[in-house]
Design a protein around this motif. Structure first.
Motif, short mmCIF file in Angstrom:
data_model
loop_
_atom_site.label_atom_id
_atom_site.label_comp_id
_atom_site.label_asym_id
_atom_site.label_seq_id
_atom_site.Cartn_x
_atom_site.Cartn_y
_atom_site.Cartn_z
N ASP A 71 0.74 -1.12 0.01
CA ASP A 71 0.06 0.01 0.09
C ASP A 71 0.67 1.41 -0.05
OD1 ASP A 71 -2.32 -1.41 -0.31
OD2 ASP A 71 -2.73 -1.33 1.97
N ARG A 72 1.92 1.30 0.57
CA ARG A 72 2.95 2.49 0.78
C ARG A 72 4.37 1.74 0.63
NH1 ARG A 72 0.86 6.96 2.14
NH2 ARG A 72 -1.16 7.01 3.48
N MET A 73 5.11 2.38 -0.56
CA MET A 73 6.57 2.04 -0.90
C MET A 73 7.34 3.23 -0.66
SD MET A 73 5.30 -0.30 -3.83
CE MET A 73 3.94 0.53 -4.21
N VAL A 74 8.43 3.36 -0.07
CA VAL A 74 9.18 4.47 0.35
C VAL A 74 10.69 4.37 -0.72
CG1 VAL A 74 10.68 5.85 1.89
CG2 VAL A 74 8.62 5.11 2.56
N ILE A 75 10.93 5.25 -1.47
CA ILE A 75 11.99 5.31 -2.19
C ILE A 75 13.12 6.36 -1.57
CG2 ILE A 75 13.02 5.58 -4.68
CD1 ILE A 75 10.09 5.08 -5.47
N GLY A 76 14.21 5.84 -1.75
CA GLY A 76 15.42 6.77 -1.10
C GLY A 76 16.70 6.12 -1.04
N ARG A 77 17.52 7.09 -0.21
CA ARG A 77 19.07 6.59 0.15
C ARG A 77 18.96 5.54 1.35
NH1 ARG A 77 21.34 11.54 0.34
NH2 ARG A 77 22.05 11.02 2.19
N SER A 78 17.91 5.77 2.27
CA SER A 78 17.94 4.93 3.25
C SER A 78 17.90 3.59 3.14
CB SER A 78 16.83 5.56 4.47
OG SER A 78 16.81 4.60 5.57
N LYS A 79 18.51 2.62 4.25
CA LYS A 79 18.69 1.41 4.09
C LYS A 79 17.18 0.76 4.12
CE LYS A 79 23.08 0.84 2.96
NZ LYS A 79 23.58 0.65 1.53
N GLU A 80 16.49 1.59 4.98
CA GLU A 80 15.06 1.20 5.54
C GLU A 80 14.12 1.41 4.41
OE1 GLU A 80 17.12 3.27 7.94
OE2 GLU A 80 17.69 1.27 8.57
N ALA A 81 14.47 2.14 3.14
CA ALA A 81 13.55 2.33 2.05
C ALA A 81 13.40 1.06 1.49
CB ALA A 81 14.19 3.22 1.26
N ASP A 82 11.96 1.17 0.69
CA ASP A 82 11.53 -0.10 0.31
C ASP A 82 12.60 -0.18 -1.21
OD1 ASP A 82 9.39 -1.16 1.78
OD2 ASP A 82 8.64 1.00 1.55
N VAL A 83 12.74 0.95 -1.86
CA VAL A 83 13.61 1.01 -2.91
C VAL A 83 14.70 1.74 -2.65
CG1 VAL A 83 14.01 1.50 -5.45
CG2 VAL A 83 11.64 0.59 -4.71
N VAL A 84 16.05 1.01 -2.48
CA VAL A 84 17.16 1.89 -2.13
C VAL A 84 18.05 2.35 -3.22
CG1 VAL A 84 19.11 1.78 -0.69
CG2 VAL A 84 17.27 0.53 0.04
N LEU A 85 18.06 3.86 -3.36
CA LEU A 85 19.06 4.35 -4.39
C LEU A 85 20.31 5.10 -3.53
CD1 LEU A 85 15.99 5.74 -6.36
CD2 LEU A 85 17.16 3.74 -6.71
N ASP A 86 20.74 4.24 -2.81
CA ASP A 86 22.00 4.87 -2.07
C ASP A 86 23.26 5.37 -2.85
OD1 ASP A 86 23.02 2.35 -2.64
OD2 ASP A 86 23.43 1.71 -0.78
N PHE A 87 23.27 5.17 -4.22
CA PHE A 87 24.45 5.66 -4.99
C PHE A 87 24.36 7.06 -5.52
CE2 PHE A 87 21.08 3.96 -7.53
CZ PHE A 87 20.88 4.80 -8.78
N ASP A 88 23.32 7.66 -5.37
CA ASP A 88 22.97 8.93 -5.79
C ASP A 88 22.80 10.00 -4.57
OD1 ASP A 88 22.01 11.41 -6.95
OD2 ASP A 88 20.70 10.35 -8.53
N ARG A 89 23.84 10.87 -4.37
CA ARG A 89 23.73 11.62 -3.10
C ARG A 89 22.72 12.67 -3.16
NH1 ARG A 89 25.33 10.06 1.22
NH2 ARG A 89 25.98 12.14 2.03
N ALA A 90 22.14 13.21 -4.59
CA ALA A 90 20.99 13.96 -4.85
C ALA A 90 19.75 13.38 -4.39
CB ALA A 90 21.15 14.47 -6.21
N VAL A 91 19.62 11.96 -4.02
CA VAL A 91 18.46 11.40 -3.43
C VAL A 91 18.41 11.60 -2.02
CG1 VAL A 91 17.04 9.18 -3.41
CG2 VAL A 91 18.21 10.03 -5.49
N SER A 92 17.29 12.04 -1.35
CA SER A 92 17.18 12.24 -0.11
C SER A 92 16.85 10.71 0.61
CB SER A 92 15.77 13.03 0.48
OG SER A 92 16.02 14.46 -0.14
N GLU A 93 17.14 10.63 2.02
CA GLU A 93 17.13 9.35 2.76
C GLU A 93 15.74 8.91 2.54
OE1 GLU A 93 19.32 7.84 4.92
OE2 GLU A 93 20.79 8.92 4.10
N ARG A 94 14.80 9.61 2.63
CA ARG A 94 13.30 9.07 2.30
C ARG A 94 12.86 10.36 1.45
NH1 ARG A 94 10.07 6.38 5.43
NH2 ARG A 94 8.46 8.06 5.49
#
Length: 148
Positions: A71-94
């Motif tokens: 029902d809800r999926m978070v995208i961000g740099r955080s390891k707790e996000a459902d989709v983790v984009l930790d390679f891009d510093r311009a993406v926020s944690e959540r």
């Protein structure tokens, strides 16, 4: 003397065997409890075959990032996000979230530093999304695939 040593060895051997049997029975009981707990947890989850997935396909290098549809999926740099984009510093944690309302999905920016675009338009409140739409996060653009 020889006979008493044999009896002692026999008693020690019997005690060791009983100890091993007790350990085996305890391990079997622990395994049964864990299996029962696992069955109880899976009973409340939807059928995994019926679940779909959200896929973000990076347009620059074709890398795919995915998660199970919820029902809800978070995208961000955080390891707790459902989709983790930790390679891009311009993406926020959540950075943003994808949420389901009825049968449709929407994207909402989570007060990210650099904002979220959907099909080149800023996400101000929330935007309805669909397959093939383009989500811009940080320095990259991602094509959305919602597989139900």
């Amino acid at each position: 003397m020889n006979s008493s040593i044999q009896w002692i060895v026999l008693y020690i051997g019997a005690a060791v065997l009983i100890g091993i049997l007790v350990i085996i029975l305890v391990l079997i009981r622990i395994r049964e409890r864990n299996e029962q707990k696992e069955r109880e947890v899976w009973r409340f989850l939807p059928d995994r075959k019926a679940m779909g997935k959200l896929v973000l396909c990076c347009r620059s290098d074709q890398k795919k990032f995915q998660c199970m549809l919820k029902d809800r999926m978070v995208i961000g740099r955080s390891k707790e996000a459902d989709v983790v984009l930790d390679f891009d510093r311009a993406v926020s944690e959540r950075h943003c979230e994808i949420m389901k309302k009825g049968e449709e999905y929407y994207v909402r920016d989570l007060d990210s530093s650099n904002g979220t675009l959907y099909n080149q338009k800023p996400v101000i409140k929330e935007n309805r999304i669909s397959n093939g739409g383009i989500l811009s996060l940080g320095h990259e653009e991602y094509e959305l695939e919602i597989e139900t």
